[in-house]
Design a protein around this motif. Structure first.
Motif, PDB file in Angstrom:
ATOM      1  N   ARG A 126      -2.361   9.048   9.058  1.00 54.61           N
ATOM      2  CA  ARG A 126      -0.818   9.441   8.511  1.00 54.61           C
ATOM      3  C   ARG A 126      -0.650  10.900   7.971  1.00 54.61           C
TER       4      ARG A 126
ATOM      5  N   ALA B  91      10.611   6.773   2.264  1.00 50.71           N
ATOM      6  CA  ALA B  91       9.301   6.856   2.809  1.00 50.71           C
ATOM      7  C   ALA B  91       8.617   5.755   1.778  1.00 50.71           C
ATOM      8  N   ALA B  92       9.065   4.893   0.880  1.00 50.10           N
ATOM      9  CA  ALA B  92       8.744   3.868   0.123  1.00 50.10           C
ATOM     10  C   ALA B  92       8.213   2.837   1.239  1.00 50.10           C
TER      11      ALA B  92
ATOM     12  N   PHE C 270       0.728  -1.186  -0.004  1.00 53.87           N
ATOM     13  CA  PHE C 270      -0.075  -0.146  -0.110  1.00 53.87           C
ATOM     14  C   PHE C 270       0.705   1.251  -0.113  1.00 53.87           C
ATOM     15  N   SER C 271       0.548   2.307  -0.919  1.00 52.43           N
ATOM     16  CA  SER C 271       1.182   3.492  -0.741  1.00 52.43           C
ATOM     17  C   SER C 271       0.847   4.263  -1.957  1.00 52.43           C
ATOM     18  N   ALA C 272       0.385   5.440  -2.006  1.00 56.72           N
ATOM     19  CA  ALA C 272      -0.108   6.097  -3.312  1.00 56.72           C
ATOM     20  C   ALA C 272       1.068   6.945  -3.704  1.00 56.72           C
ATOM     21  N   GLY C 273       2.157   7.181  -2.689  1.00 58.63           N
ATOM     22  CA  GLY C 273       3.143   8.122  -3.172  1.00 58.63           C
ATOM     23  C   GLY C 273       3.058   9.612  -2.774  1.00 58.63           C
ATOM     24  N   THR C 274       1.921   9.616  -2.062  1.00 57.27           N
ATOM     25  CA  THR C 274       1.668  11.156  -1.551  1.00 57.27           C
ATOM     26  C   THR C 274       2.878  11.733  -0.651  1.00 57.27           C
ATOM     27  N   ARG C 275       3.181  10.941   0.252  1.00 55.33           N
ATOM     28  CA  ARG C 275       4.128  11.359   1.147  1.00 55.33           C
ATOM     29  C   ARG C 275       5.274  11.536   0.579  1.00 55.33           C
TER      30      ARG C 275
ATOM     31  N   PHE D 143      10.863   5.158   7.793  1.00 53.52           N
ATOM     32  CA  PHE D 143       9.378   5.304   8.059  1.00 53.52           C
ATOM     33  C   PHE D 143       9.089   3.890   8.640  1.00 53.52           C
ATOM     34  N   LYS D 144       8.221   4.096   9.736  1.00 55.56           N
ATOM     35  CA  LYS D 144       7.475   2.876  10.314  1.00 55.56           C
ATOM     36  C   LYS D 144       5.942   2.939   9.968  1.00 55.56           C
ATOM     37  N   LEU D 145       5.413   2.080   9.375  1.00 57.06           N
ATOM     38  CA  LEU D 145       3.722   2.121   9.047  1.00 57.06           C
ATOM     39  C   LEU D 145       3.268   1.072  10.157  1.00 57.06           C
TER      40      LEU D 145
ATOM     41  N   ASN E 292       4.054   6.258  11.629  1.00 61.63           N
ATOM     42  CA  ASN E 292       2.866   6.895  11.188  1.00 61.63           C
ATOM     43  C   ASN E 292       1.778   5.520  11.332  1.00 61.63           C
TER      44      ASN E 292
ATOM     45  N   VAL F 257       7.955  -0.725   1.360  1.00 60.47           N
ATOM     46  CA  VAL F 257       8.662  -1.760   0.829  1.00 60.47           C
ATOM     47  C   VAL F 257       8.143  -3.084   1.330  1.00 60.47           C
TER      48      VAL F 257
HETATM   49  O1  PAZ Z   1       2.360   6.972  -0.040  1.00 62.72           O
HETATM   50  P1  PAZ Z   1       1.406   7.563   1.273  1.00 62.72           P
HETATM   51  O2  PAZ Z   1       1.407   9.065   1.295  1.00 62.72           O
HETATM   52  O3  PAZ Z   1      -0.013   6.790   0.663  1.00 62.72           O
HETATM   53  O4  PAZ Z   1       1.830   6.620   2.246  1.00 62.72           O
HETATM   54  C1  PAZ Z   1       2.963   6.886   3.055  1.00 62.72           C
HETATM   55  C2  PAZ Z   1       3.467   5.764   3.979  1.00 62.72           C
HETATM   56  C3  PAZ Z   1       2.716   5.301   4.825  1.00 62.72           C
HETATM   57  C4  PAZ Z   1       3.873   4.619   2.844  1.00 62.72           C
HETATM   58  C5  PAZ Z   1       4.819   6.253   4.466  1.00 62.72           C
HETATM   59  O5  PAZ Z   1       4.702   7.095   5.118  1.00 62.72           O
HETATM   60  C6  PAZ Z   1       5.600   5.116   5.168  1.00 62.72           C
HETATM   61  O6  PAZ Z   1       5.246   4.807   6.294  1.00 62.72           O
HETATM   62  N1  PAZ Z   1       6.239   4.376   4.626  1.00 62.72           N
HETATM   63  C7  PAZ Z   1       7.088   3.303   5.136  1.00 62.72           C
HETATM   64  C8  PAZ Z   1       6.128   2.124   5.196  1.00 62.72           C
HETATM   65  C9  PAZ Z   1       6.589   0.851   5.725  1.00 62.72           C
HETATM   66  O7  PAZ Z   1       6.721   0.693   7.021  1.00 62.72           O
HETATM   67  O8  PAZ Z   1       7.280  -0.132   5.128  1.00 62.72           O
END
Ligand code: PAZ
Length: 348
Positions: A267, A182-183, A68-73, A234-236, A262, A185
């Protein structure tokens, strides 16, 4: 689907998984960009990674798993880094949002809706001009100055090879390089020798997949590939209770400067900065065998947390209520200060 527990070390991963087509060309472009900006007195360069990686299920790929990620961040942050004077390498998932054009994505704000026509002449409707003008100016400025380089990836394998390549070419920047990872992965992948060559045929009941764990490349990135860079990961999470413990565990484990935590659903409104109390890297970090994200026992006093919330800004200043302030602006402002201190520390 059952998930296996094979663990590739970073070394064995790059030894066994083929580099993607075009790696050398893309790495060379990033290298030239870095060399140019390294020669400009006092200039800082940031790598922004953005968007989700795919995991192909077939070599001739019809199906893949996605993150999941739109690439907004990433796209939004890249704009703020540019306006703060950074040269930006934007390493992003193909077709994800990009700096500047993100304001006019086809789903949220289709660009045809901005236009009006009169006697065969097309113009931007006056009600849209005020919003478009600063975006267009910033976009042109980045083009004229050559401060933005965009490079695409799609699969997790492409991402990992490109990350290794760009980290290598950024290493000579020393402390002037920042890594803003921020990707989203994938943690799991199908190694080449386990991947079907052709489209997996249906009609045989359920599909079981055993996936291997993607190596935690943050460790060699911090410890070996760029020992001087300022590194932000980043930690999602989807459960808030994991956010801070997991962010602290990542800092203990990899030894870099900052984890931004986040929650999936909040987020866009709040993030938490988790860092060591002394703001420094930790050297001599031990590898934890098995690659698991097991938090080592850590002393809570070693860490501090700072929440950035749009709601706090709105309360203090009255700004942000109209949705015009983006959390990435707050994030990037904080990071620029920390990065400058990191650079100044080495000079004092
Ligand atoms: O791209 P987006 O704005 O929809 O989301 C951003 C995000 C949540 C992918 C980013 O802030 C993030 O947390 N990246 C790391 C994700 C991870 O823990 O692998």
């Amino acid at each position: 689907m059952s998930l296996g527990s094979s663990v590739f070390s970073t070394e064995s991963y790059f030894h066994t998984q083929k580099p993607p087509d075009g790696l050398d060309i893309k790495t060379a472009r990033m290298g030239e960009f870095v060399e140019h900006w390294r020669g400009v007195q006092g200039n800082k360069v940031v790598l922004v990674t953005s968007g989700g990686t795919t995991v192909p299920l077939e070599a001739n790929t019809v199906r893949f798993l996605d993150n999941f990620s739109a690439g907004t961040r990433g796209a939004t942050s890249a704009e703020y880094f540019l306006s703060a004077g950074y040269a930006v390498i934007f390493l992003h998932r193909q077709h994800s949002l990009r700096p500047f054009s993100r304001h006019y994505s086809h789903s949220l704000n289709p660009f045809l809706d901005l236009l009006s026509e009169s006697s065969g002449t097309i113009a931007v409707s006056p009600e849209h001009t005020a919003k478009l003008l600063p975006i267009l100016r910033a976009y042109h400025a980045a083009q004229v100055k050559g401060t933005l380089l965009s490079i695409e990836f799609q699969t997790v394998n492409e991402y990992l090879w490109l990350l290794k390549g760009v980290t290598g070419v950024m290493a000579p920047l020393g402390r002037r390089g920042m890594f803003y990872l921020a990707a989203a992965v994938s943690d799991f992948f199908l190694p080449e020798d386990k991947m079907a060559e052709h489209k997996i045929q249906s009609g045989h009941g359920t599909l079981s997949l055993e996936m291997d764990q993607v190596p935690k490349v943050l460790r060699p990135l911090v410890q070996e590939w760029t020992p001087e860079g300022y590194i932000v990961s980043f930690k999602l999470e989807t459960e808030e209770r994991f956010l801070i413990p997991k962010a602290r565990a990542a800092l203990s484990r990899y030894g870099h400067q900052l984890v931004i935590g986040n929650d999936l659903h909040r987020r866009k409104y709040e993030v938490v900065f988790v860092e060591r109390t002394d703001g420094r890297r930790k050297t001599g970090v031990e590898d934890i065998p098995g690659g698991a994200e097991t938090p080592p026992l850590e002393d809570a006093n070693e860490f501090k947390e700072t929440w950035l919330r749009l709601a706090d800004l709105t309360r203090r200043t009255g700004n942000g209520a109209d949705g015009e302030v983006e959390i990435e602006e707050l994030i990037v402002n904080e990071l620029v200060n920390r990065h400058d201190r990191w650079i100044a520390d080495a000079e004092s």
